[in-house]
Design a protein around this motif. Structure first.
Motif, PDB file in Angstrom:
ATOM      1  N   PHE A 133       0.823  -1.228   0.000  1.00  0.00           N
ATOM      2  CA  PHE A 133       0.000   0.000   0.000  1.00  0.00           C
ATOM      3  C   PHE A 133       0.846   1.262   0.000  1.00  0.00           C
ATOM      4  CE2 PHE A 133       0.405  -1.430   4.385  1.00  0.00           C
ATOM      5  CZ  PHE A 133       0.774  -0.297   5.053  1.00  0.00           C
ATOM      6  N   LYS A 134       2.032   1.189   0.618  1.00  0.00           N
ATOM      7  CA  LYS A 134       2.862   2.409   0.656  1.00  0.00           C
ATOM      8  C   LYS A 134       3.304   2.803  -0.758  1.00  0.00           C
ATOM      9  CE  LYS A 134       6.930   4.524   2.577  1.00  0.00           C
ATOM     10  NZ  LYS A 134       8.104   4.419   3.426  1.00  0.00           N
ATOM     11  N   GLU A 135       3.787   1.805  -1.508  1.00  0.00           N
ATOM     12  CA  GLU A 135       4.227   2.066  -2.883  1.00  0.00           C
ATOM     13  C   GLU A 135       3.059   2.588  -3.722  1.00  0.00           C
ATOM     14  OE1 GLU A 135       4.844  -0.506  -1.063  1.00  0.00           O
ATOM     15  OE2 GLU A 135       6.810  -1.385  -1.425  1.00  0.00           O
ATOM     16  N   LEU A 136       1.885   1.970  -3.552  1.00  0.00           N
ATOM     17  CA  LEU A 136       0.732   2.368  -4.358  1.00  0.00           C
ATOM     18  C   LEU A 136       0.251   3.774  -3.959  1.00  0.00           C
ATOM     19  CD1 LEU A 136      -1.238  -1.019  -4.601  1.00  0.00           C
ATOM     20  CD2 LEU A 136       0.584  -0.158  -6.055  1.00  0.00           C
ATOM     21  N   ALA A 137       0.382   4.103  -2.685  1.00  0.00           N
ATOM     22  CA  ALA A 137      -0.010   5.451  -2.227  1.00  0.00           C
ATOM     23  C   ALA A 137       0.932   6.499  -2.829  1.00  0.00           C
ATOM     24  CB  ALA A 137       0.014   5.517  -0.706  1.00  0.00           C
ATOM     25  N   LEU A 138       2.225   6.162  -2.879  1.00  0.00           N
ATOM     26  CA  LEU A 138       3.203   7.124  -3.431  1.00  0.00           C
ATOM     27  C   LEU A 138       2.946   7.363  -4.923  1.00  0.00           C
ATOM     28  CD1 LEU A 138       6.366   5.917  -1.498  1.00  0.00           C
ATOM     29  CD2 LEU A 138       5.404   8.234  -1.416  1.00  0.00           C
ATOM     30  N   ILE A 139       2.633   6.283  -5.645  1.00  0.00           N
ATOM     31  CA  ILE A 139       2.342   6.440  -7.083  1.00  0.00           C
ATOM     32  C   ILE A 139       1.062   7.269  -7.264  1.00  0.00           C
ATOM     33  CG2 ILE A 139       1.754   5.206  -9.228  1.00  0.00           C
ATOM     34  CD1 ILE A 139       3.496   2.868  -8.159  1.00  0.00           C
ATOM     35  N   SER A 140       0.067   6.994  -6.455  1.00  0.00           N
ATOM     36  CA  SER A 140      -1.193   7.753  -6.557  1.00  0.00           C
ATOM     37  C   SER A 140      -0.930   9.229  -6.271  1.00  0.00           C
ATOM     38  CB  SER A 140      -2.231   7.211  -5.565  1.00  0.00           C
ATOM     39  OG  SER A 140      -2.414   5.842  -5.774  1.00  0.00           O
ATOM     40  N   GLN A 141      -0.103   9.482  -5.280  1.00  0.00           N
ATOM     41  CA  GLN A 141       0.206  10.881  -4.932  1.00  0.00           C
ATOM     42  C   GLN A 141       0.872  11.610  -6.106  1.00  0.00           C
ATOM     43  OE1 GLN A 141       3.602  11.617  -2.463  1.00  0.00           O
ATOM     44  NE2 GLN A 141       2.500  13.133  -1.242  1.00  0.00           N
ATOM     45  N   LYS A 142       1.761  10.859  -6.793  1.00  0.00           N
ATOM     46  CA  LYS A 142       2.451  11.444  -7.963  1.00  0.00           C
ATOM     47  C   LYS A 142       1.440  11.962  -8.992  1.00  0.00           C
ATOM     48  CE  LYS A 142       5.379   9.378 -11.223  1.00  0.00           C
ATOM     49  NZ  LYS A 142       6.015   8.128 -11.597  1.00  0.00           N
ATOM     50  N   HIS A 143       0.280  11.302  -9.061  1.00  0.00           N
ATOM     51  CA  HIS A 143      -0.738  11.691 -10.040  1.00  0.00           C
ATOM     52  C   HIS A 143      -1.890  12.475  -9.392  1.00  0.00           C
ATOM     53  CE1 HIS A 143       1.077   9.381 -13.295  1.00  0.00           C
ATOM     54  NE2 HIS A 143       1.441   8.553 -12.346  1.00  0.00           N
ATOM     55  N   ASN A 144      -1.640  12.946  -8.164  1.00  0.00           N
ATOM     56  CA  ASN A 144      -2.668  13.725  -7.440  1.00  0.00           C
ATOM     57  C   ASN A 144      -3.986  12.992  -7.279  1.00  0.00           C
ATOM     58  OD1 ASN A 144      -1.424  16.050  -6.694  1.00  0.00           O
ATOM     59  ND2 ASN A 144      -1.550  16.869  -8.796  1.00  0.00           N
ATOM     60  N   ILE A 145      -3.890  11.678  -7.090  1.00  0.00           N
ATOM     61  CA  ILE A 145      -5.112  10.880  -6.928  1.00  0.00           C
ATOM     62  C   ILE A 145      -5.276  10.531  -5.443  1.00  0.00           C
ATOM     63  CG2 ILE A 145      -6.225   8.678  -7.526  1.00  0.00           C
ATOM     64  CD1 ILE A 145      -4.678   8.838 -10.202  1.00  0.00           C
ATOM     65  N   PRO A 146      -6.392  10.903  -4.832  1.00  0.00           N
ATOM     66  CA  PRO A 146      -6.595  10.584  -3.420  1.00  0.00           C
ATOM     67  C   PRO A 146      -6.492   9.080  -3.159  1.00  0.00           C
ATOM     68  CG  PRO A 146      -8.259  12.116  -4.181  1.00  0.00           C
ATOM     69  CD  PRO A 146      -7.500  11.671  -5.406  1.00  0.00           C
ATOM     70  N   PHE A 147      -5.912   8.740  -2.021  1.00  0.00           N
ATOM     71  CA  PHE A 147      -5.664   7.346  -1.668  1.00  0.00           C
ATOM     72  C   PHE A 147      -6.281   7.085  -0.289  1.00  0.00           C
ATOM     73  CE2 PHE A 147      -3.270   3.823   0.074  1.00  0.00           C
ATOM     74  CZ  PHE A 147      -3.054   2.992  -1.021  1.00  0.00           C
ATOM     75  N   ILE A 148      -7.261   6.166  -0.267  1.00  0.00           N
ATOM     76  CA  ILE A 148      -7.945   5.853   1.006  1.00  0.00           C
ATOM     77  C   ILE A 148      -7.539   4.444   1.440  1.00  0.00           C
ATOM     78  CG2 ILE A 148     -10.191   5.508   2.114  1.00  0.00           C
ATOM     79  CD1 ILE A 148     -11.323   7.563   0.101  1.00  0.00           C
ATOM     80  N   LEU A 149      -7.059   4.335   2.669  1.00  0.00           N
ATOM     81  CA  LEU A 149      -6.555   3.044   3.153  1.00  0.00           C
ATOM     82  C   LEU A 149      -7.463   2.478   4.238  1.00  0.00           C
ATOM     83  CD1 LEU A 149      -4.074   1.108   2.890  1.00  0.00           C
ATOM     84  CD2 LEU A 149      -3.131   2.272   4.897  1.00  0.00           C
ATOM     85  N   ASP A 150      -7.837   1.203   4.058  1.00  0.00           N
ATOM     86  CA  ASP A 150      -8.534   0.466   5.110  1.00  0.00           C
ATOM     87  C   ASP A 150      -7.454  -0.315   5.858  1.00  0.00           C
ATOM     88  OD1 ASP A 150      -9.900  -1.301   6.683  1.00  0.00           O
ATOM     89  OD2 ASP A 150     -10.919  -2.362   5.048  1.00  0.00           O
ATOM     90  N   ALA A 151      -7.093   0.184   7.037  1.00  0.00           N
ATOM     91  CA  ALA A 151      -5.977  -0.440   7.780  1.00  0.00           C
ATOM     92  C   ALA A 151      -6.509  -1.304   8.929  1.00  0.00           C
ATOM     93  CB  ALA A 151      -5.039   0.640   8.291  1.00  0.00           C
ATOM     94  N   SER A 152      -7.712  -1.838   8.744  1.00  0.00           N
ATOM     95  CA  SER A 152      -8.385  -2.565   9.835  1.00  0.00           C
ATOM     96  C   SER A 152      -7.580  -3.731  10.400  1.00  0.00           C
ATOM     97  CB  SER A 152      -9.727  -3.114   9.339  1.00  0.00           C
ATOM     98  OG  SER A 152     -10.582  -2.059   9.047  1.00  0.00           O
ATOM     99  N   GLN A 153      -6.929  -4.495   9.521  1.00  0.00           N
ATOM    100  CA  GLN A 153      -6.223  -5.690  10.005  1.00  0.00           C
ATOM    101  C   GLN A 153      -4.752  -5.397  10.283  1.00  0.00           C
ATOM    102  OE1 GLN A 153      -7.549  -8.431  10.942  1.00  0.00           O
ATOM    103  NE2 GLN A 153      -9.584  -8.257  10.059  1.00  0.00           N
ATOM    104  N   TYR A 154      -4.352  -4.169  10.179  1.00  0.00           N
ATOM    105  CA  TYR A 154      -2.927  -3.825  10.247  1.00  0.00           C
ATOM    106  C   TYR A 154      -2.548  -3.143  11.564  1.00  0.00           C
ATOM    107  CZ  TYR A 154       1.524  -2.518   8.056  1.00  0.00           C
ATOM    108  OH  TYR A 154       2.851  -2.403   7.737  1.00  0.00           O
ATOM    109  N   MET A 155      -3.430  -2.229  11.992  1.00  0.00           N
ATOM    110  CA  MET A 155      -3.062  -1.344  13.088  1.00  0.00           C
ATOM    111  C   MET A 155      -2.936  -2.107  14.411  1.00  0.00           C
ATOM    112  SD  MET A 155      -2.874   1.372  11.348  1.00  0.00           S
ATOM    113  CE  MET A 155      -2.785   2.762  12.453  1.00  0.00           C
ATOM    114  N   GLY A 156      -1.858  -1.823  15.104  1.00  0.00           N
ATOM    115  CA  GLY A 156      -1.637  -2.440  16.414  1.00  0.00           C
ATOM    116  C   GLY A 156      -0.802  -3.705  16.325  1.00  0.00           C
ATOM    117  N   TYR A 157      -0.632  -4.225  15.103  1.00  0.00           N
ATOM    118  CA  TYR A 157       0.100  -5.482  14.967  1.00  0.00           C
ATOM    119  C   TYR A 157       1.526  -5.289  14.484  1.00  0.00           C
ATOM    120  CZ  TYR A 157      -4.253  -7.976  15.638  1.00  0.00           C
ATOM    121  OH  TYR A 157      -5.408  -8.470  16.173  1.00  0.00           O
TER     122      TYR A 157
END
Ligand SMILES: Cc1ncc(COP(=O)(O)O)c(C=O)c1O
Length: 384
Positions: A158-182
């Motif tokens: 997701f980090k790589e995909l967020a950076l590419i999206s940012q390059k094209h000014n495309i908003p990036f929404i992350l569902d981090a439900s299974q990630y946070m705290g682990y």
């Protein structure tokens, strides 16, 4: 009971959470942000301090942009439904939970969006160049994706995909439900427009708590309007955060419990929590692989595994296998795990899904050993 259903909700909660919530209900009288007597200020302070803790723990820059919700689904609905302004092209991963798929499908039915899927290979890899090209070719307006699959535990890039999206000014929404705290994460260098996660899974807080964070640049409407305790002379909703998105009485006692849980995570340290998880993952991967009758549907690469294992067995359906676990006092989850498209990807949809084993921070090596030993003892029965 051995509890291996932490991907649904964590159990037990962090030490002190249950007593803290009860004490808060019993002893703190006031509503947050509504008056200036002592208990009302105490409640406001709880909300403020919890926002600060979330901001510090995860590098979420502006604590005013942290909105308390009921759960991750609530957070995702607010940000998805509130941010659609015209007909949009939305790009998602093939591993989304229904909390993303259903609000989006609703928008498809209403002809407000067109939905596109990223293409991942069988090893859960995505070609970054193809992804970038598809942003342009499909004129993508927004990328929405999960940080990791809730069925296989696979961590997505997701980090790589967020950076590419940012390059094209495309908003990036992350569902981090299974990630946070682990696993440690710092959003300082991950350009998310919004990130949604529950307080009741890896953060070890009570049910009824969720978080929506958004960047200063990302604009979306509130789905709710009402009393906020601020600007009360006006019948128009405040336009500043968090008040704009938090109408009505907050889940103050639940958030108080979440604060205790976050303090516990901070004290333990996310590195230590991840190390415990790696131990659990290694043990489960090794021991499950030794059982011939069990097929592991999860990615076993430790660097890409959050700690969620899906299994199937040729001789027994997922529901029968779950019944067997329950008879042995082991709590696991069966079925599609609210992620039907992941099962189509895995080819486990038609058999009704998988059985999911998800250890938590309080799962011990003995719990895993007992589970595996029981399986080894009786697994031959499944394949009679
Ligand atoms: C990936 C993912 N997203 C969203 C959710 C929804 O979380 P909640 O139950 O807090 O609404 C879940 C729940 O299991 C999930 O696994």
């Amino acid at each position: 009971m051995i509890y291996l259903d932490n991907a649904a909700t964590s159990y037990p909660k962090a030490p002190g959470v249950a007593d803290g919530v009860a004490t808060h209900i019993r002893t703190v009288s006031g509503n947050a942000g509504r008056s200036s007597y002592k208990d009302s200020i105490t409640s406001s302070t709880v909300l403020f301090e919890t926002r600060e803790l979330i901001s510090t723990l995860f590098g979420l820059k502006s604590s005013d942009n942290i909105i308390f919700t009921l759960n991750a689904t609530h957070a995702l609905n607010i940000v998805i439904l509130g941010s659609i302004k015209r007909e949009e092209n939305i790009l998602i991963s093939p591993f989304e939970h229904n909390s993303v798929l259903r609000p989006l499908s609703h928008l498809v039915v209403e002809k407000k969006i067109k939905l596109h899927r990223m293409s991942f290979d069988n090893n859960f890899n995505i070609d970054l160049e193809t992804f970038e090209k598809s942003l342009i070719e499909k004129q993508i307006d927004k990328v929405i994706m999960t940080a990791c699959s809730n069925v296989t535990g696979t961590i997505l890039p997701f980090k790589e995909l967020a950076l590419i999206s940012q390059k094209h000014n495309i908003p990036f929404i992350l569902d981090a439900s299974q990630y946070m705290g682990y696993i440690p994460i710092d959003f300082t260098d991950i350009p998310v427009s919004a990130v949604c996660f529950p307080g009741h899974k890896g953060l070890l807080g009570p049910a009824g708590t969720g978080i929506l964070y958004f960047s200063d640049e990302f604009k979306f409407n509130s789905l709710y309007y009402g009393g906020t305790g601020s600007n009360s002379s006006s019948i128009i909703q405040p336009t500043f955060s968090p008040d704009m998105y938090e109408s009505g009485t907050a889940n103050i006692s639940g958030i108080y419990g979440l604060k205790i849980a976050l303090e516990y995570l901070e004290k333990e340290g996310l590195d230590k929590i991840r190390s415990h998880r790696v131990e659990m993952i290694n043990q489960l991967a090794k021991e499950l692989s030794e059982i011939e009758e069990i097929d592991i549907q999860s990615n076993l690469d430790i660097k890409r595994q959050i700690g969620v294992f899906s299994i199937t067995s040729k001789g027994i359906s997922a529901s029968e296998l779950t019944y067997w676990f329950d008879k042995n006092d082991i709590a696991v989850r069966m079925g599609l795990h609210c992620a039907p498209e992941t099962h189509k990807f895995l080819h486990t949809f038609d058999e009704g899904g998988t059985v999911r084993l998800s250890p938590g921070y309080f799962t011990t090596p003995e719990d895993i050993e007992k589970t595996i030993n029981k399986l080894k003892e009786e697994v031959y029965v499944f394949n009679r």
